[in-house]
Enzyme design. Structure first.
Site, mmCIF file in Angstrom:
data_model
loop_
_atom_site.group_PDB
_atom_site.id
_atom_site.type_symbol
_atom_site.label_atom_id
_atom_site.label_comp_id
_atom_site.label_asym_id
_atom_site.label_seq_id
_atom_site.Cartn_x
_atom_site.Cartn_y
_atom_site.Cartn_z
ATOM 1 N N TRP A 12 0.828 -1.203 0.000
ATOM 2 C CA TRP A 12 0.000 0.000 0.000
ATOM 3 C C TRP A 12 0.868 1.261 0.000
ATOM 4 O O TRP A 12 0.604 2.219 -0.740
ATOM 5 C CB TRP A 12 -0.934 -0.038 1.193
ATOM 6 C CG TRP A 12 -1.948 1.051 1.357
ATOM 7 C CD1 TRP A 12 -2.398 1.546 2.538
ATOM 8 C CD2 TRP A 12 -2.698 1.743 0.342
ATOM 9 N NE1 TRP A 12 -3.369 2.512 2.319
ATOM 10 C CE2 TRP A 12 -3.563 2.655 0.981
ATOM 11 C CE3 TRP A 12 -2.694 1.686 -1.052
ATOM 12 C CZ2 TRP A 12 -4.428 3.500 0.283
ATOM 13 C CZ3 TRP A 12 -3.548 2.531 -1.755
ATOM 14 C CH2 TRP A 12 -4.405 3.428 -1.088
ATOM 15 N N LYS A 105 -4.907 0.827 8.266
ATOM 16 C CA LYS A 105 -6.195 0.501 8.877
ATOM 17 C C LYS A 105 -5.969 -0.449 10.046
ATOM 18 O O LYS A 105 -5.198 -1.397 9.932
ATOM 19 C CB LYS A 105 -7.126 -0.161 7.857
ATOM 20 C CG LYS A 105 -7.475 0.716 6.666
ATOM 21 C CD LYS A 105 -8.283 -0.049 5.624
ATOM 22 C CE LYS A 105 -8.538 0.804 4.395
ATOM 23 N NZ LYS A 105 -9.260 0.058 3.343
ATOM 24 N N GLY A 133 -10.674 3.802 3.039
ATOM 25 C CA GLY A 133 -11.674 3.472 2.025
ATOM 26 C C GLY A 133 -11.280 2.223 1.271
ATOM 27 O O GLY A 133 -10.225 1.634 1.513
ATOM 28 N N SER A 135 -9.539 0.344 -1.112
ATOM 29 C CA SER A 135 -8.367 0.734 -1.903
ATOM 30 C C SER A 135 -7.349 -0.390 -1.946
ATOM 31 O O SER A 135 -6.376 -0.374 -1.177
ATOM 32 C CB SER A 135 -7.736 2.000 -1.310
ATOM 33 O OG SER A 135 -7.626 1.886 0.107
ATOM 34 N N ALA A 137 -4.174 -2.123 -2.990
ATOM 35 C CA ALA A 137 -2.913 -1.513 -3.410
ATOM 36 C C ALA A 137 -2.607 -1.779 -4.883
ATOM 37 O O ALA A 137 -2.181 -0.879 -5.615
ATOM 38 C CB ALA A 137 -1.772 -2.034 -2.537
ATOM 39 N N LYS A 188 -14.253 -3.473 9.587
ATOM 40 C CA LYS A 188 -14.729 -4.259 8.442
ATOM 41 C C LYS A 188 -13.853 -5.486 8.206
ATOM 42 O O LYS A 188 -14.292 -6.470 7.594
ATOM 43 C CB LYS A 188 -14.804 -3.388 7.191
ATOM 44 C CG LYS A 188 -13.486 -2.774 6.736
ATOM 45 C CD LYS A 188 -12.668 -3.678 5.834
ATOM 46 C CE LYS A 188 -11.338 -3.023 5.497
ATOM 47 N NZ LYS A 188 -10.455 -3.923 4.725
ATOM 48 N N ASP A 241 -15.958 -0.347 2.029
ATOM 49 C CA ASP A 241 -14.809 -1.187 2.360
ATOM 50 C C ASP A 241 -15.177 -2.657 2.484
ATOM 51 O O ASP A 241 -14.303 -3.530 2.496
ATOM 52 C CB ASP A 241 -14.180 -0.717 3.670
ATOM 53 C CG ASP A 241 -12.712 -0.334 3.478
ATOM 54 O OD1 ASP A 241 -12.180 -0.570 2.382
ATOM 55 O OD2 ASP A 241 -12.103 0.174 4.424
#
Length: 243
Positions: A12, A105, A133, A135, A137, A188, A241
């Protein structure tokens, strides 16, 4: 164009460095592990975590955290177990009012604190933003259209991150609900793991839909009890997410 320092050369962090470089910023990618940086430079990509995404030679690879001293934005992209020690390394290096965006996160395992809480305590003069959000990588690295949220109680700091990083393939929305954005991104993961168990047990779409819907409801209730806004969990850092 601005100087941007990315701390953490995992998948990431590398993807965000590539994104910022693609937009013309001067980018430094930091890691405490020289051998990891040597491999990226040798291979021209992060073969282990971000294969197929070129890391241009114009990105500076460094083990010197002093690269953050003159950065317009420092992106913190380290795992939860390294958040405290990395923040402590930044103390005394960052200028007063420095803009720091945490893109990791999770929740710190020992104290159960959110990452921005740790950063605000360790770096009291910095402006701390949460970036979260849906995303992946590898998709961001390839320029696949992605949307995330920049969250800070100071909306101007959130908008500054938005101005620096947003581009046609990376849409950034802003929010002042830092608690909701961080909890949505962290909690999440529990539902995502359960969804994987559903697949392993060969459950169907009905089961997974029930899990995700009721899981999101539980996340929202917990978030509201902790001071978040209900509507945040229906957005990118929450429902988005889980997709």
């Amino acid at each position: 164009m601005a100087n941007i320092a990315v701390l953490g050369s995992g998948g990431w962090g590398t993807a965000l460095a590539v994104l910022a470089n693609r937009e013309g910023h001067t980018v430094s990618l930091w890691s405490p592990f020289q051998e990891e940086l040597d491999a990226i430079r040798r291979d021209g990509e992060h073969k282990k975590l971000l294969p197929g995404v070129p890391v241009p030679p114009s990105i500076t690879l460094t083990t010197d955290i002093g690269c953050t001293a003159d950065a317009a934005l420092t992106l913190l992209v380290v795992p939860s177990f390294a958040i405290v020690q990395t923040a402590e390394k930044l103390r005394g290096v960052l200028k007063d009012g420095a803009l720091v965006a945490n893109a990791g996160k999770g929740i710190e395992s020992r104290t159960r604190r959110r990452f921005t809480e740790i950063l605000a305590e360790t770096l009291p003069t910095a402006r701390i933003v949460a970036l979260s959000g849906p995303s992946h990588a590898e998709e961001v690295g390839r320029g696949v259209p992605t949307s995330v949220v920049s969250a800070c109680a100071d909306v101007y700091a959130a908008e500054e991150v938005q101005d620096l990083l947003m581009c046609p393939a990376f849409r950034i929305y802003t929010s002042t609900d830092v608690i909701g954005v961080e909890l949505g991104g962290a909690l999440k993961n529990v539902i995502a793991l359960a969804a994987g168990i559903c697949d392993g047990l060969q459950m169907g779409d009905n089961t997974k839909a029930a899990l995700m819907t009721r899981g999101l409801s539980e996340i929202a209730r917990l978030g509201v009890a902790m001071g978040a806004r209900q509507e945040t969990f229906a957005g990118l850092s929450g429902m988005g997410d889980l997709m």
